[in-house]
Design a protein around this motif. Sequence first.
Motif, PDB file in Angstrom:
ATOM      1  N   ASN A  61       0.830  -1.207   0.000  1.00 19.11           N
ATOM      2  CA  ASN A  61       0.000   0.000   0.000  1.00 19.11           C
ATOM      3  C   ASN A  61       0.860   1.250   0.000  1.00 19.11           C
ATOM      4  O   ASN A  61       2.090   1.195   0.036  1.00 19.11           O
ATOM      5  CB  ASN A  61      -0.992  -0.025   1.170  1.00 19.11           C
ATOM      6  N   ASN A  62       0.163   2.368  -0.026  1.00 13.05           N
ATOM      7  CA  ASN A  62       0.856   3.640  -0.161  1.00 13.05           C
ATOM      8  C   ASN A  62       1.781   3.936   1.009  1.00 13.05           C
ATOM      9  O   ASN A  62       2.769   4.652   0.884  1.00 13.05           O
ATOM     10  CB  ASN A  62      -0.190   4.748  -0.278  1.00 13.05           C
ATOM     11  N   ALA A  63       1.438   3.374   2.171  1.00  9.94           N
ATOM     12  CA  ALA A  63       2.255   3.631   3.351  1.00  9.94           C
ATOM     13  C   ALA A  63       3.490   2.749   3.383  1.00  9.94           C
ATOM     14  O   ALA A  63       4.323   2.860   4.273  1.00  9.94           O
ATOM     15  CB  ALA A  63       1.428   3.398   4.607  1.00  9.94           C
ATOM     16  N   GLY A  64       3.595   1.845   2.411  1.00  5.76           N
ATOM     17  CA  GLY A  64       4.761   0.978   2.376  1.00  5.76           C
ATOM     18  C   GLY A  64       4.564  -0.342   3.110  1.00  5.76           C
ATOM     19  O   GLY A  64       5.534  -1.045   3.372  1.00  5.76           O
ATOM     20  N   ASP A  65       3.304  -0.689   3.446  1.00  3.20           N
ATOM     21  CA  ASP A  65       3.071  -1.991   4.089  1.00  3.20           C
ATOM     22  C   ASP A  65       2.819  -3.038   3.024  1.00  3.20           C
ATOM     23  O   ASP A  65       2.022  -2.838   2.116  1.00  3.20           O
ATOM     24  CB  ASP A  65       1.837  -1.938   5.002  1.00  3.20           C
ATOM     25  N   LEU A  66       3.509  -4.140   3.194  1.00  4.11           N
ATOM     26  CA  LEU A  66       3.318  -5.241   2.267  1.00  4.11           C
ATOM     27  C   LEU A  66       2.171  -6.071   2.833  1.00  4.11           C
ATOM     28  O   LEU A  66       2.304  -6.657   3.903  1.00  4.11           O
ATOM     29  CB  LEU A  66       4.623  -6.029   2.244  1.00  4.11           C
ATOM     30  N   PHE A  67       1.038  -6.090   2.145  1.00  3.79           N
ATOM     31  CA  PHE A  67      -0.088  -6.769   2.783  1.00  3.79           C
ATOM     32  C   PHE A  67      -0.518  -8.046   2.086  1.00  3.79           C
ATOM     33  O   PHE A  67      -1.414  -8.733   2.564  1.00  3.79           O
ATOM     34  CB  PHE A  67      -1.278  -5.807   2.968  1.00  3.79           C
ATOM     35  N   LEU A  68       0.091  -8.397   0.988  1.00  3.62           N
ATOM     36  CA  LEU A  68      -0.235  -9.697   0.402  1.00  3.62           C
ATOM     37  C   LEU A  68       0.931 -10.175  -0.454  1.00  3.62           C
ATOM     38  O   LEU A  68       1.563  -9.379  -1.154  1.00  3.62           O
ATOM     39  CB  LEU A  68      -1.486  -9.589  -0.478  1.00  3.62           C
ATOM     40  N   GLU A  69       1.228 -11.439  -0.376  1.00  7.09           N
ATOM     41  CA  GLU A  69       2.236 -11.969  -1.273  1.00  7.09           C
ATOM     42  C   GLU A  69       1.767 -13.282  -1.845  1.00  7.09           C
ATOM     43  O   GLU A  69       1.023 -14.022  -1.217  1.00  7.09           O
ATOM     44  CB  GLU A  69       3.577 -12.157  -0.558  1.00  7.09           C
TER      45      GLU A  69
END
Lengths: 418, 948
Positions: free
Chosen positions: A9-17
């Motif tokens: 996301n825009n905040a730099g959190d990786l939320f799915l791989e």
Amino acid sequence: MIHSLFLINNAGDLFLEKHWKSVISRSVCDYFFEAREKAVEPDNVPPVIRTPHHYLINIYREKIFFVSVIQTEVPPLFVIEFLHRVAETFQDYFGECSESTIKDNVVIVYELLEEMLDNGFPLATESNILKELIRPPTILRSMVNTITGSSNVGETLPTGQLSTIPWRRAGVKYTNNEAYFDVVEEIDAILDKSGTTVFAEIQGVIDACVKLSGMPDLTLSFMNPRLLDDVSFHPCVRYKRWESERVISFVPPDGNFQLMSYHISAQNLVAIPVYVKQNISFFETGSSGRLDITVGPKQTMGKTVEGLVVTVHMPKVVLSANLNATQGTYNYDPVTKILVWDIGKLNPQKLPNLKGSLSLQSGAPKPEENPSLNIDLKIQQLAISGLKVNRLDMYGEKYKPFKGVKYVTKAGKFQVRT
Amino acid sequence: MTDSKYFTTTKKGEIFELKAELNSDKKEKKKEAVKKVIASMTVGKDVSALFPDVVNCMQTDNLELKKLVYLYLMNYAKSQPDMAIMAVNTFVKDCEDLNPLIRALAVRTMGCIRVDKITEYLCEPLRKCLKDEDPYVRKTAAVCVAKLHDINAQLVEDQGFLDTLKDLISDSNPMVVANAVAALSEIAESHPNSNLLDLNPQTINKLLTALNECTEWGQIFILDCLASYLPRDDRESQSICERVTPRLSHANSAVVLSAVKVLMKFMEMLPKDLDYYGTLLKKLAPPLVTLLSAEPELQYVALRNINLIVQKRPEILKHEMKVFFVKYNDPIYVKLEKLDIMIRLASQANIAQVLAELKEYATEVDVDFVRKAVRAIGRCAIKVEQSAERCVSTLLDLIQTKVNYVVQEAIVVIKDIFRKYPNKYESVIATLCENLDSLDEPEARAAMIWIVGEYAERIDNADELLESFLEGFHDESTQVQLQLLTAIVKLFLKKPTETQELVQQVLSLATQDSDNPDLRDRGYIYWRLLSTDPVAAKEVVLAEKPLISEETDLIEPTLLEELICHIGTLASVYHKPPSAFVEGSRGVQHKRLPPRAGSGESTESPDVGQSGPSEAPPAVIPSQGDLLGDLLNLDLAPPTATVPSVQPSMQMGAMDLLGGGLDSLLGGDIGGSPSMGAGLGAAPAAMPASLGGAPAVGGGLGDLFDLGGGVGMPTGSYVAPKTVWLLAMKAKGLEISGTFARRGGIIQMDLSLTNKAMSVMTDFAIQFNRNSFGLAPAGPLQVLTPLSPNQTIDVSLPLSTSGPVMKMEPLNNLQVAVKNNIDVFYFSCQYPLSLLFVEDGKMDRQVFLATWKDIPNDNEAQFQIKDIHLNSDVASNKLQGSNIFTIAKRTVEGQDMLYQSVKLTNGIWVLAEMRIQTGNPNYTLSIKCRAPEVCPFVYQCYELVLKN
């Protein structure tokens, strides 16, 4: 082929791989974060990033970075196209493509990704087929599922998967058979200070909503097909017939789809529907400036211009704007430095004008750059290129469908330089 | 109800809870539990502990549950290989299921489980699935072969799967064909020479048929595969092109670009006079333009490729300039690429438009973009001569904006414009000079200095301008320092009278006070040039510069050809050959464009375009730096090659090679002018060292230049380069290197003292031990300034031969003691005997003959001097420079006999006879002397002198 996909996301959190081959550590994304930081604006992140062992190809859609990892030589366009397809599929399934909807539907997302790629090869990307394999979530269905214990996943092989018309499912049935076409044209233009056209072209699409039972075979013809020399078709269109007869012949997918897109180049004369008289200036002293914008109709082919919005990206030193609009409302956001003037309908008798003063940060030097104006507008019942549909014929089925064509012209990237 | 509920259980017993749910009897609960597990997995939580429980759920007829379990298996089988075996049975059973969906799913999942033990079990089911009646299963199985190959290549080959895969290219179903091609391409990438994709007209035909019917992705694979085929003749090439062209109208841009690749490649084979060739060219433009209306990421890749295409075939897009105009909300990476292409397409026809655009861009916000835009204006001026004037005036307008980075960028490009059109736009120099103070970037400063130096004669206050830069010389970057040095030398050559001081100042700054070898070398070479021959200096420094070429950043033609074959790939995005960077491509073959058909065409090389700027390889401009570099090499090569034979202890150190030569030149002069004799002690000899500190001495230097120019330099004796005599580690940080020279009758010891310690060194003094010829310092060691850390001072010490004598072993050994404020250090060195050859060593002929006879034959020594390619006159001239005098010359049967004499400082005479046979590089030298011990050393001198 495509190795892995990370959603960030825009905040730099990786939320799915998701990995389609062996698992690649998410630390590979550090290279992406580095590039992201360097780019400042999320839009400016380079699409292809090289790391010591991999390549990261990413797109930015709906405030989400889709970052794919590849290890071997793969056409980057292939990857980018696929990523856009993924985003479109999410949009199609969940109504919007956002972090929260993806998280809310994480299992379906996972199932979808698994169906879309196998070992990095695209498997099923047509929304018709995907929907047969994995049903989109609806409130009703999830309730029924909970009660009956049935699942979201189709039990049978989608019929379209292997037929020569993979885009259409078999056994479609409607009580109301209808076929609607929207001809949407967007004007991309750059006008210079004096109002002369630096560059103008038209991007057109024909969107279709076809709800017809059985296996209809449609033919769409134009009054003036010679306008179209640069076209891209949906795979359902028979290119040979277009080449020889300049008609669009196709077995349509079921539901909404984009039949074709076309491009009318800068070499043709493109009508510019409005003119803009503007004067934005800053004074050497006194930390202030003046703004005066007037919009008027130019080549509207007798139609009304609606939804007129003028957007100005002000230089950073502009603190506030004290303006007076003869029509519509204006709003200046001092954080983003964007001035939006929402005019609405353009009245040729009484031209809308926005006028007033700008106040600048005190002591700051006179801004060097000139702000550009962005125009947004809409004209109903007009394709500005003059393109007109002649007729639509249906073969292969006996019933009589409802047919309709709508035209609309919009401003695409329509800029006025100052 | 959404899936986000699966994320909410984060309390302690989560795994335990899930375990219980997975083992529940209720189907629904099981499914929910698996979903929770998957949800945890997607966010990277480790749920591998649940492996057995999840696998237990695999035996189900619920397809969704099965799929979920498969998903889980793919992720975790690798970490639990033993457990994964448990799943094999179910897989094998599923591969025989009635439902093709389940058969395909099973074979697909098995391939994703990267566990060796499982792959063995996979072979049989895979073989069956490859021949399955259902095409959906076949196409899945085709991909599975590629997966298996990735895990165990040998197994795939042994099992014959590759052949089965090749057979699938002829499958009746286009989707199967596409997947087989994709799988084969991927496998082929790891076997560059395997000939897996053995393409022949039959298979090509099948591929072309499948191309029309398969999915968009399949089309990409097939097109990429087609691109690697080499048609037999132009007719086949044309027919393939005809069948590929419809792909240009595809909605998927990757398909379009792959089609463009095939067409660009096969077009090469078509004769240019063919109508179809022209049609094809016209057809290529619209799809390329359309790519630019797609999403920015796609645009970027498209632009990178278009950049290649316009270099190869500029005619395709020459009318499409406008689509490359930049919109202000384009992402920066798109803007920069568009700009690049605009310049490539710029021509006389559209230059006005382009310039107007570029000027517009130069007022944008984004600094990188603005800079590139300004640079682009300069490139336009260089590319389109007719526009140069307009470009220059545009640049001047931009300079008037006073925006700092715009001004700097503009000055950099104006320098290039001056290079391209010399003596045409000098009127703008005044405007440029006004902005001198605002320049803070090295490139801009260097450019400005270059301009001032180049046009020094037209700028009244050029000396003041350059002097103002000189103040902070040591704070400048090397680029600026080099430029400043050159500019001042140019200025000096143009206005020698008023700028002597300036040039001395910069030379000493560059040579004495700089650690940068480039700068020092350039400084020395100028110094030397100026001091030896100002006329030559003028010719070298003010030489006419080669014009800069139009396009400096064209891709080299062979690389371009290779890249054209790789349109649409990563290679094309990076403009590098695939072999250069893709890790996965273990040795990609270099692809070449096919040759054009018809032998008559062969004269026309494929890369000659109509307006082709790529016709001639871009001229390489040797920069001034290179030129000087060459000079340096020329001068210095000989000494480096031969020195060791004479002075074994003087191994070639990485010392300042020029130092010796320069000093010898200067020293020669000093000796020659009586006013500056030995009376002054060591001071004049030490001049270079003291220059920085005492500029007054420099006054003499200016005279020297004149002297050197007018009188001409005597050919001085050879001086060996300095070698390290005292290592810093043995002398508490003091490093001494040096050499000996005889200049105008004065013996000098040239020393370089380097302080490699942390503290300042002072109070230097020197003393010699007694030696064979009584060498002793004629004055004190003149180190005027304290030696600060990392500083080097060059000193010349005059020597006399009136010291105490003691025979040394070897004869020319000299033991030296050097003292400073820290300690006393000892070292020994060896001097060439030629140091002691006096100027009045020419013997009378008669005396020579008598002496020759008088000296017993036992005292005669014979030597061979090898590899000398000089004729006798040159040789004797050379030797005379070192005070070896030729008394007579006799020619007998093509053999030159030179009779020579040498006198040492202590009065010993050495007589020699040198025989030179024409065409024989080996000389024979006979030396007679009453003190035969000196003979080998005299021979050494001969060799040393002749070989340098």
